[in-house]
Design a protein around this motif. Sequence first.
Motif, PDB file in Angstrom:
ATOM      1  N   GLU A 191       0.827  -1.057  -0.059  1.00  0.00           N
ATOM      2  CA  GLU A 191       0.279  -0.001   0.055  1.00  0.00           C
ATOM      3  C   GLU A 191       0.742   1.338   0.368  1.00  0.00           C
ATOM      4  O   GLU A 191       1.198   1.373   1.260  1.00  0.00           O
ATOM      5  CB  GLU A 191      -0.714   0.178   1.068  1.00  0.00           C
ATOM      6  CG  GLU A 191      -1.607   1.331   1.155  1.00  0.00           C
ATOM      7  CD  GLU A 191      -2.478   1.416   0.463  1.00  0.00           C
ATOM      8  OE1 GLU A 191      -3.558   0.500  -0.024  1.00  0.00           O
ATOM      9  OE2 GLU A 191      -2.322   2.730  -0.165  1.00  0.00           O
ATOM     10  N   PRO A 192       0.496   2.124  -1.260  1.00  0.00           N
ATOM     11  CA  PRO A 192       1.872   3.456  -1.079  1.00  0.00           C
ATOM     12  C   PRO A 192       1.369   4.495  -0.156  1.00  0.00           C
ATOM     13  O   PRO A 192       2.018   5.386  -0.072  1.00  0.00           O
ATOM     14  CB  PRO A 192       2.064   3.832  -2.655  1.00  0.00           C
ATOM     15  CG  PRO A 192       0.389   2.647  -3.076  1.00  0.00           C
ATOM     16  CD  PRO A 192      -0.269   2.077  -2.310  1.00  0.00           C
ATOM     17  N   ASN A 193       0.312   4.438   0.538  1.00  0.00           N
ATOM     18  CA  ASN A 193      -0.544   5.715   0.944  1.00  0.00           C
ATOM     19  C   ASN A 193      -0.202   5.396   1.992  1.00  0.00           C
ATOM     20  O   ASN A 193      -0.203   4.075   3.127  1.00  0.00           O
ATOM     21  CB  ASN A 193      -1.417   5.740   0.599  1.00  0.00           C
ATOM     22  CG  ASN A 193      -1.643   7.104   0.865  1.00  0.00           C
ATOM     23  OD1 ASN A 193      -1.356   7.703   1.681  1.00  0.00           O
ATOM     24  ND2 ASN A 193      -3.218   7.900   0.228  1.00  0.00           N
ATOM     25  N   PRO A 194       0.932   6.187   2.680  1.00  0.00           N
ATOM     26  CA  PRO A 194       0.870   5.743   4.859  1.00  0.00           C
ATOM     27  C   PRO A 194       0.543   5.795   5.688  1.00  0.00           C
ATOM     28  O   PRO A 194      -0.614   5.644   6.387  1.00  0.00           O
ATOM     29  CB  PRO A 194       2.263   6.492   4.677  1.00  0.00           C
ATOM     30  CG  PRO A 194       1.946   7.582   3.320  1.00  0.00           C
ATOM     31  CD  PRO A 194       1.708   7.093   2.516  1.00  0.00           C
ATOM     32  N   LEU A 195      -0.942   7.215   5.081  1.00  0.00           N
ATOM     33  CA  LEU A 195      -2.728   7.439   4.999  1.00  0.00           C
ATOM     34  C   LEU A 195      -3.332   6.445   5.974  1.00  0.00           C
ATOM     35  O   LEU A 195      -4.191   6.384   6.399  1.00  0.00           O
ATOM     36  CB  LEU A 195      -2.592   8.657   4.696  1.00  0.00           C
ATOM     37  CG  LEU A 195      -3.422   9.856   5.372  1.00  0.00           C
ATOM     38  CD1 LEU A 195      -2.120  10.548   6.496  1.00  0.00           C
ATOM     39  CD2 LEU A 195      -4.203  10.710   5.383  1.00  0.00           C
ATOM     40  N   LEU A 196      -3.865   5.679   4.608  1.00  0.00           N
ATOM     41  CA  LEU A 196      -4.211   4.896   5.084  1.00  0.00           C
ATOM     42  C   LEU A 196      -3.797   3.838   5.508  1.00  0.00           C
ATOM     43  O   LEU A 196      -4.192   3.211   6.626  1.00  0.00           O
ATOM     44  CB  LEU A 196      -4.026   4.049   3.229  1.00  0.00           C
ATOM     45  CG  LEU A 196      -4.969   4.412   1.997  1.00  0.00           C
ATOM     46  CD1 LEU A 196      -4.964   4.179   0.817  1.00  0.00           C
ATOM     47  CD2 LEU A 196      -6.363   4.977   3.034  1.00  0.00           C
ATOM     48  N   ILE A 197      -2.045   2.943   5.927  1.00  0.00           N
ATOM     49  CA  ILE A 197      -1.734   1.928   6.552  1.00  0.00           C
ATOM     50  C   ILE A 197      -2.052   2.610   8.105  1.00  0.00           C
ATOM     51  O   ILE A 197      -2.854   2.063   9.191  1.00  0.00           O
ATOM     52  CB  ILE A 197       0.130   2.129   6.518  1.00  0.00           C
ATOM     53  CG1 ILE A 197      -0.252   1.596   5.135  1.00  0.00           C
ATOM     54  CG2 ILE A 197       0.282   0.785   7.324  1.00  0.00           C
ATOM     55  CD1 ILE A 197       1.095   1.208   5.026  1.00  0.00           C
TER      56      ILE A 197
ATOM     57  N   PRO B 112      -0.832  -0.091 -10.721  1.00  0.00           N
ATOM     58  CA  PRO B 112      -0.240   0.901 -10.236  1.00  0.00           C
ATOM     59  C   PRO B 112      -0.100   1.426  -8.835  1.00  0.00           C
ATOM     60  O   PRO B 112       0.628   2.337  -8.264  1.00  0.00           O
ATOM     61  CB  PRO B 112      -2.003   1.394 -10.192  1.00  0.00           C
ATOM     62  CG  PRO B 112      -2.253   0.674 -10.464  1.00  0.00           C
ATOM     63  CD  PRO B 112      -1.687  -0.711 -11.201  1.00  0.00           C
ATOM     64  N   LYS B 113      -0.523  -0.081  -7.455  1.00  0.00           N
ATOM     65  CA  LYS B 113       0.178   0.609  -6.398  1.00  0.00           C
ATOM     66  C   LYS B 113       1.595   0.157  -6.000  1.00  0.00           C
ATOM     67  O   LYS B 113       2.381   1.033  -5.559  1.00  0.00           O
ATOM     68  CB  LYS B 113      -0.068  -0.724  -5.656  1.00  0.00           C
ATOM     69  CG  LYS B 113      -2.035  -0.572  -4.733  1.00  0.00           C
ATOM     70  CD  LYS B 113      -1.971  -1.708  -3.920  1.00  0.00           C
ATOM     71  CE  LYS B 113      -3.313  -1.088  -3.175  1.00  0.00           C
ATOM     72  NZ  LYS B 113      -3.609  -2.972  -2.244  1.00  0.00           N
ATOM     73  N   ASP B 114       1.924  -0.044  -7.229  1.00  0.00           N
ATOM     74  CA  ASP B 114       3.654  -0.078  -7.165  1.00  0.00           C
ATOM     75  C   ASP B 114       4.387   0.961  -8.084  1.00  0.00           C
ATOM     76  O   ASP B 114       5.104   1.258  -7.202  1.00  0.00           O
ATOM     77  CB  ASP B 114       4.052  -1.230  -7.718  1.00  0.00           C
ATOM     78  CG  ASP B 114       3.760  -2.683  -7.423  1.00  0.00           C
ATOM     79  OD1 ASP B 114       3.625  -2.708  -6.103  1.00  0.00           O
ATOM     80  OD2 ASP B 114       3.809  -3.814  -7.898  1.00  0.00           O
ATOM     81  N   ILE B 115       3.598   1.505  -8.899  1.00  0.00           N
ATOM     82  CA  ILE B 115       4.347   2.549  -9.392  1.00  0.00           C
ATOM     83  C   ILE B 115       4.015   3.662  -8.449  1.00  0.00           C
ATOM     84  O   ILE B 115       4.990   4.167  -8.558  1.00  0.00           O
ATOM     85  CB  ILE B 115       3.482   3.013 -11.023  1.00  0.00           C
ATOM     86  CG1 ILE B 115       2.658   1.592 -11.804  1.00  0.00           C
ATOM     87  CG2 ILE B 115       3.435   4.307 -11.171  1.00  0.00           C
ATOM     88  CD1 ILE B 115       2.889   2.253 -13.122  1.00  0.00           C
ATOM     89  N   GLU B 116       3.264   3.305  -7.556  1.00  0.00           N
ATOM     90  CA  GLU B 116       3.015   4.997  -6.892  1.00  0.00           C
ATOM     91  C   GLU B 116       3.974   4.564  -5.914  1.00  0.00           C
ATOM     92  O   GLU B 116       4.115   5.747  -5.583  1.00  0.00           O
ATOM     93  CB  GLU B 116       1.467   4.379  -5.833  1.00  0.00           C
ATOM     94  CG  GLU B 116       0.650   5.853  -5.424  1.00  0.00           C
ATOM     95  CD  GLU B 116       0.318   6.760  -6.383  1.00  0.00           C
ATOM     96  OE1 GLU B 116      -0.257   7.928  -6.383  1.00  0.00           O
ATOM     97  OE2 GLU B 116       0.749   6.104  -7.750  1.00  0.00           O
ATOM     98  N   LEU B 121       8.929   6.754  -3.664  1.00  0.00           N
ATOM     99  CA  LEU B 121      10.622   6.756  -3.172  1.00  0.00           C
ATOM    100  C   LEU B 121      11.689   7.771  -4.369  1.00  0.00           C
ATOM    101  O   LEU B 121      12.543   7.308  -3.910  1.00  0.00           O
ATOM    102  CB  LEU B 121      10.929   5.586  -3.364  1.00  0.00           C
ATOM    103  CG  LEU B 121      10.407   4.418  -2.211  1.00  0.00           C
ATOM    104  CD1 LEU B 121      10.696   3.446  -2.158  1.00  0.00           C
ATOM    105  CD2 LEU B 121      10.167   4.739  -0.579  1.00  0.00           C
ATOM    106  N   GLY B 122      10.795   8.583  -5.163  1.00  0.00           N
ATOM    107  CA  GLY B 122      11.617   9.452  -5.650  1.00  0.00           C
ATOM    108  C   GLY B 122      12.360   8.800  -7.222  1.00  0.00           C
ATOM    109  O   GLY B 122      13.252   9.639  -7.870  1.00  0.00           O
ATOM    110  N   ILE B 123      11.825   7.849  -7.438  1.00  0.00           N
ATOM    111  CA  ILE B 123      11.827   7.344  -9.037  1.00  0.00           C
ATOM    112  C   ILE B 123      11.156   7.891 -10.433  1.00  0.00           C
ATOM    113  O   ILE B 123      10.065   7.292  -9.616  1.00  0.00           O
ATOM    114  CB  ILE B 123      12.103   5.533  -8.557  1.00  0.00           C
ATOM    115  CG1 ILE B 123      13.187   5.284  -7.647  1.00  0.00           C
ATOM    116  CG2 ILE B 123      12.233   4.689 -10.130  1.00  0.00           C
ATOM    117  CD1 ILE B 123      13.105   3.749  -7.491  1.00  0.00           C
ATOM    118  N   SER B 124      11.664   8.364 -10.851  1.00  0.00           N
ATOM    119  CA  SER B 124      10.900   8.410 -11.976  1.00  0.00           C
ATOM    120  C   SER B 124       9.780   7.088 -12.818  1.00  0.00           C
ATOM    121  O   SER B 124      11.434   6.577 -13.486  1.00  0.00           O
ATOM    122  CB  SER B 124      11.257   9.369 -12.546  1.00  0.00           C
ATOM    123  OG  SER B 124      12.753   8.964 -13.191  1.00  0.00           O
ATOM    124  N   VAL B 125       8.579   7.140 -12.850  1.00  0.00           N
ATOM    125  CA  VAL B 125       8.380   6.078 -12.877  1.00  0.00           C
ATOM    126  C   VAL B 125       7.316   6.739 -15.011  1.00  0.00           C
ATOM    127  O   VAL B 125       6.669   8.034 -14.541  1.00  0.00           O
ATOM    128  CB  VAL B 125       7.818   5.035 -12.436  1.00  0.00           C
ATOM    129  CG1 VAL B 125       6.903   3.576 -12.999  1.00  0.00           C
ATOM    130  CG2 VAL B 125       7.885   5.182 -11.127  1.00  0.00           C
TER     131      VAL B 125
END
Lengths: 336, 297
Positions: A191-197, B112-116, B121-125
Amino acid sequence: MDKKLIHWAFFILLFSLILLAVSAFSFLIGSSHIPLNKIIPLILKGKGTIEYSILFDIRLPRILLGLAVGGALSIAGVILQGMFRNPLVEPYTLGISGGAALLVSLNISLGLNQRFGLISLPASGFLGAIVVILVVYALSVKKGILKIQGLLLTGVMISFISSSLIMLIMAISKAEDLHGIVFWIMGSLEEPNPLLIKLMLLISIFGLIISYLFCFDLNALLLGEEEALHLGTNIERTKKSLFILASILTGFSVGIAGIIGFVGLLVPHLMRMIVGSDHRILLISAFLSGAAFLILCDTLARTIIAPLELPVGVITGIVGGGLFIYALTKKEPLII
Amino acid sequence: MFFRYLTIHHKVNAKFKMQKSKLFFLILSVLCFNTTVFSQEGSKRIISLSPALTEEIYLLGIEDKLVGCTIYCKRPPSAQKKEKVGNVVEVNVEKIISLRPDLVLATELTDPKDIEKLKALGISVINFPTPRNFSEICEGFLRLARIVRREQKAKEIVEEANKEIETIKEMVKDLPKPKVFVQIGARPLFTVTKDSFIHNLIELAGGINIASSAKTGLYSRENVIRKDPDVIIIASMGITGKKEKKHWEAYKTLKAVKGERIYFIDASEVCSPTPLSFVEALKEIVELIHPEIKKDG
């Protein structure tokens, strides 16, 4: 009485230690090998390096989400099994996951997630869960009384209806969308969104605390509704509150992590075998061991065939199912 | 954020004519110069999340900058030796991070979660939408080339490919157009609609795709028999393809069966299109659809 307390303290300590050990294991292991002796200096002054980022931005959030979701699903399972006095009930039986999955599939196939961003996926998952909860609830309340059996059957039917509708959506959607739906349904702790975690952690811990307000009522309900009434439990209020509590815990879990099966069925049963059916100890044990179980399964899922990652549901199903069958053959038949 | 903006624009733009897309590319390159992400030399450590993008990187001659790709990146063979970061849809974010890329090339199939997560983490995707026809394949290829600063080379490759396609168009121009059914899946029967570059291949090769107006690739056998194609092309591998051919041969009235015109193409070859592999696939299909060309020399 004192002996019982010591017994319980021992169990809580044991499960906390297991949770801690599993979390540490998960923190240290991954597809990129960071040597053990480097970990301590890394944590202390490695900020800004790639390894630090792997530990704290990739592994730690997954552990936290695993803890929150595993704990939430497990106590939801304990509550529902206790309430229904039925060993087959689990958080997904009530159709909550079906409703969530339906709205998420709809979202993906209509392309809404591209217009409104990634946050719309957990949002629509949660919305689906809420809608199902309201429908099931409304259909099962007759003259102010929540009919437990009706609740169960309505939930199962809603599950069937939503899975058919999901199949319909999948049949007519584009190939690019199809895999998105499949992957969401398989569930993941990424989960990329830390807020949701953070939100999920908060919900999970609050759920545990609130469930303790009902632990005596749950114990009384084990005897049957009538007996519980004689023991002084306000049955209707208890049933409704417990239903809503379990639904919120499940709804958030499903919305954020997708459908991760088996945790909510297996952990309550195993814990009942180990610590007994007294909800005062059962709830906390289930929370701790459910969290540990999910974190462990996720660690296996992301390392077992690295660099590929398996869906975590694959591991929870195989490990959990095997463990469960083993426990069944060793122990007395389940008593709830 | 910036790249999502670019991607959206890119998609919108794909619908416009050449003129506008040229203007867009101009703006795009100006924007690229202004960002700090791309230095003058372009990215140094690239990870590709699709076989086609990997192949294009090799075409552009910057394979030494490619530090990771997917397990399906098998062409050219030397791509198999690169570090693997996952398959096309499931990628291992931790593995990607540990390879320290400054540029990750993703597709619509990437989670899309992985892309996000990578962006956080500062990598351009950079997201490359699935191309629907030859011009979109070239567009994507040129876009990649611009990002990695190999525009000249890319332009040469695209020009070459364009020339070959023009020759083929000229060759099939006056030939009769056979009706073609392309099968890409067996159970359920699956075909390609006009949104697929395979449809574009059939059209360019001088054939008519009988399923071009279908809404999705799901297609009934009944429909195939009603439309009675002259040629059936099965894009699959090994035993399933042979079985499918037998299955079709049971319908003795089909023109494709009577004329013994059921063919196979290698699915892996036509599924990851670069401008060059598109031309190769086109030549292959022209031979299948118009065997008379070969006889004439």
